[in-house]
Motif scaffolding. Structure first.
Motif, PDB file in Angstrom:
ATOM      1  N   GLY A   1       8.200  10.402   1.318  1.00  0.00           N
ATOM      2  CA  GLY A   1       7.971  11.648   1.547  1.00  0.00           C
ATOM      3  C   GLY A   1       7.553  12.347   0.284  1.00  0.00           C
ATOM      4  N   GLY A   2       8.498  12.143  -0.879  1.00  0.00           N
ATOM      5  CA  GLY A   2       8.354  12.584  -2.373  1.00  0.00           C
ATOM      6  C   GLY A   2       8.637  11.545  -2.985  1.00  0.00           C
ATOM      7  N   LYS A   3       7.824  11.499  -4.137  1.00  0.00           N
ATOM      8  CA  LYS A   3       7.874  10.185  -5.124  1.00  0.00           C
ATOM      9  C   LYS A   3       7.221  10.457  -6.599  1.00  0.00           C
ATOM     10  N   SER A   4       7.694   9.698  -7.323  1.00  0.00           N
ATOM     11  CA  SER A   4       7.312   9.893  -8.877  1.00  0.00           C
ATOM     12  C   SER A   4       6.132   9.059  -8.965  1.00  0.00           C
TER      13      SER A   4
ATOM     14  N   ILE B   1       0.796  -1.318   0.103  1.00  0.00           N
ATOM     15  CA  ILE B   1       0.130  -0.006  -0.033  1.00  0.00           C
ATOM     16  C   ILE B   1       0.779   1.250   0.188  1.00  0.00           C
ATOM     17  N   PRO B   2       0.901   1.934  -1.025  1.00  0.00           N
ATOM     18  CA  PRO B   2       1.801   3.354  -1.144  1.00  0.00           C
ATOM     19  C   PRO B   2       1.125   4.323  -0.301  1.00  0.00           C
ATOM     20  N   LEU B   3       1.939   4.929   0.636  1.00  0.00           N
ATOM     21  CA  LEU B   3       1.521   6.065   1.308  1.00  0.00           C
ATOM     22  C   LEU B   3       2.593   7.162   1.198  1.00  0.00           C
ATOM     23  N   VAL B   4       2.041   8.097   0.334  1.00  0.00           N
ATOM     24  CA  VAL B   4       3.156   9.066  -0.362  1.00  0.00           C
ATOM     25  C   VAL B   4       2.707  10.618   0.207  1.00  0.00           C
ATOM     26  N   GLY B   5       3.454  11.386   0.694  1.00  0.00           N
ATOM     27  CA  GLY B   5       3.204  12.913   1.001  1.00  0.00           C
ATOM     28  C   GLY B   5       3.313  13.602  -0.308  1.00  0.00           C
ATOM     29  N   GLY B   6       4.173  13.583  -1.233  1.00  0.00           N
ATOM     30  CA  GLY B   6       4.281  14.294  -2.417  1.00  0.00           C
ATOM     31  C   GLY B   6       4.420  13.367  -3.463  1.00  0.00           C
ATOM     32  N   LEU B   7       3.289  13.332  -4.442  1.00  0.00           N
ATOM     33  CA  LEU B   7       3.400  12.617  -5.787  1.00  0.00           C
ATOM     34  C   LEU B   7       3.233  13.356  -6.979  1.00  0.00           C
TER      35      LEU B   7
ATOM     36  N   TYR C   1       8.852  19.435  -0.146  1.00  0.00           N
ATOM     37  CA  TYR C   1       8.473  20.031   1.275  1.00  0.00           C
ATOM     38  C   TYR C   1       7.151  19.327   1.719  1.00  0.00           C
ATOM     39  N   ASN C   2       7.086  17.980   1.637  1.00  0.00           N
ATOM     40  CA  ASN C   2       5.979  17.126   2.187  1.00  0.00           C
ATOM     41  C   ASN C   2       6.474  16.494   3.588  1.00  0.00           C
ATOM     42  N   LYS C   3       5.509  16.239   4.335  1.00  0.00           N
ATOM     43  CA  LYS C   3       5.585  15.580   5.615  1.00  0.00           C
ATOM     44  C   LYS C   3       4.806  14.573   5.757  1.00  0.00           C
ATOM     45  N   VAL C   4       5.376  13.334   6.260  1.00  0.00           N
ATOM     46  CA  VAL C   4       4.357  12.152   6.630  1.00  0.00           C
ATOM     47  C   VAL C   4       5.044  11.572   7.990  1.00  0.00           C
TER      48      VAL C   4
ATOM     49  N   ASN D   1      12.002   9.145  -2.998  1.00  0.00           N
ATOM     50  CA  ASN D   1      12.193   8.060  -3.846  1.00  0.00           C
ATOM     51  C   ASN D   1      11.893   8.094  -5.310  1.00  0.00           C
ATOM     52  N   ARG D   2      13.044   7.985  -6.002  1.00  0.00           N
ATOM     53  CA  ARG D   2      12.998   7.945  -7.532  1.00  0.00           C
ATOM     54  C   ARG D   2      12.921   9.587  -8.294  1.00  0.00           C
ATOM     55  N   ALA D   3      13.733  10.113  -7.723  1.00  0.00           N
ATOM     56  CA  ALA D   3      13.820  11.458  -8.505  1.00  0.00           C
ATOM     57  C   ALA D   3      15.273  11.714  -8.903  1.00  0.00           C
ATOM     58  N   ASP D   4      15.498  12.835 -10.027  1.00  0.00           N
ATOM     59  CA  ASP D   4      16.898  13.165 -10.331  1.00  0.00           C
ATOM     60  C   ASP D   4      17.415  13.612  -9.415  1.00  0.00           C
ATOM     61  N   GLU D   5      16.800  14.782  -8.628  1.00  0.00           N
ATOM     62  CA  GLU D   5      17.401  15.460  -7.223  1.00  0.00           C
ATOM     63  C   GLU D   5      16.859  15.179  -6.156  1.00  0.00           C
ATOM     64  N   THR D   6      17.396  14.613  -5.043  1.00  0.00           N
ATOM     65  CA  THR D   6      16.967  14.223  -3.711  1.00  0.00           C
ATOM     66  C   THR D   6      17.908  14.913  -2.801  1.00  0.00           C
ATOM     67  N   ASP D   7      17.537  16.307  -2.597  1.00  0.00           N
ATOM     68  CA  ASP D   7      18.517  16.913  -1.379  1.00  0.00           C
ATOM     69  C   ASP D   7      17.767  17.310  -0.289  1.00  0.00           C
ATOM     70  N   CYS D   8      18.447  17.315   0.913  1.00  0.00           N
ATOM     71  CA  CYS D   8      17.930  17.815   2.231  1.00  0.00           C
ATOM     72  C   CYS D   8      16.462  17.209   2.611  1.00  0.00           C
ATOM     73  N   ASN D   9      16.468  15.851   2.540  1.00  0.00           N
ATOM     74  CA  ASN D   9      15.519  14.984   2.963  1.00  0.00           C
ATOM     75  C   ASN D   9      15.799  14.477   4.286  1.00  0.00           C
TER      76      ASN D   9
END
Length: 191
Positions: A41-44, A8-14, A25-28, A71-79
């Motif tokens: 937190g953030g995903k494609s 079951i996917p649970l995603v803050g920002g899709l 800037y998503n929070k879970v 999860n699975r982004a070109d840039e994943t900074d400050c998470n």
């Protein structure tokens, strides 16, 4: 497989736009939660997006499948991914990045894995990693088969697709039972 379809996917920002998509800037927060969740937190939505930055995931006293701050982004900074007293039925990965992962933080205080077939903790999984710098993970009271600060995922032919620059990454492990530890190992097969 049928088992993976039951997650079951649970995603803050899709986000679903490969060229410009952002999940920033998503929070879970999960507290006292039990389920076959894959938390991000953030995903494609599809395969990749431009950025998943400044997301924060907090999991306390829970039993879930796995979690990512991004999860699975070109840039994943400050998470940030914060885990306290929780059980995982799959592996734990702080960041899954296609190109760049910098200044991400994974903090764990009390974690175990329900299965015993080599589940572990990865600070950063670099899928096509080019720049994996200044990430940190702080692990306390963990029971895991392995810990990897930077894990280079191989393609289906067992080849590394792009070069990996990994500098300034830090791992601190205390009061834990770990069978294998890799600070920066470029060639580790991913499930």
């Amino acid at each position: 497989t049928a088992e993976s379809e039951s997650y079951i996917p649970l995603v803050g920002g899709l986000a679903n736009d490969t060229e410009k998509g952002i999940a920033n800037y998503n929070k879970v927060t999960l507290i006292n939660t039990n389920g076959n969740f894959v938390v991000s937190g953030g995903k494609s939505l599809n395969n990749t997006i431009h950025s998943a930055n400044n997301n924060e995931v907090t999991i306390e006293n829970s039993r879930i499948n796995t979690a990512f701050a991004a999860n699975r982004a070109d840039e994943t900074d400050c998470n940030k991914l914060n885990i306290t007293n929780s059980v995982f039925t799959g592996a734990l990965t702080g960041i899954s990045s296609l190109k760049e992962a910098c200044s991400n933080i994974l903090t764990v205080d009390g974690i175990s894995f329900e299965k015993t077939n080599k589940e572990g903790i990865a600070g950063v999984e670099a899928i096509e990693g080019q720049k994996i710098n200044d990430n940190a993970m702080y692990i306390n009271n963990a029971k895991a088969f392995k810990i990897s600060m930077v894990e280079k995922r191989l393609d289906s032919d067992g080849e590394s697709r792009l070069g990996l620059s990994a500098e300034g990454n830090k791992a601190v492990v205390n009061n834990s039972r770990i069978y294998a530890f890799f600070q920066q190992k470029k060639l580790i097969f991913a499930p």
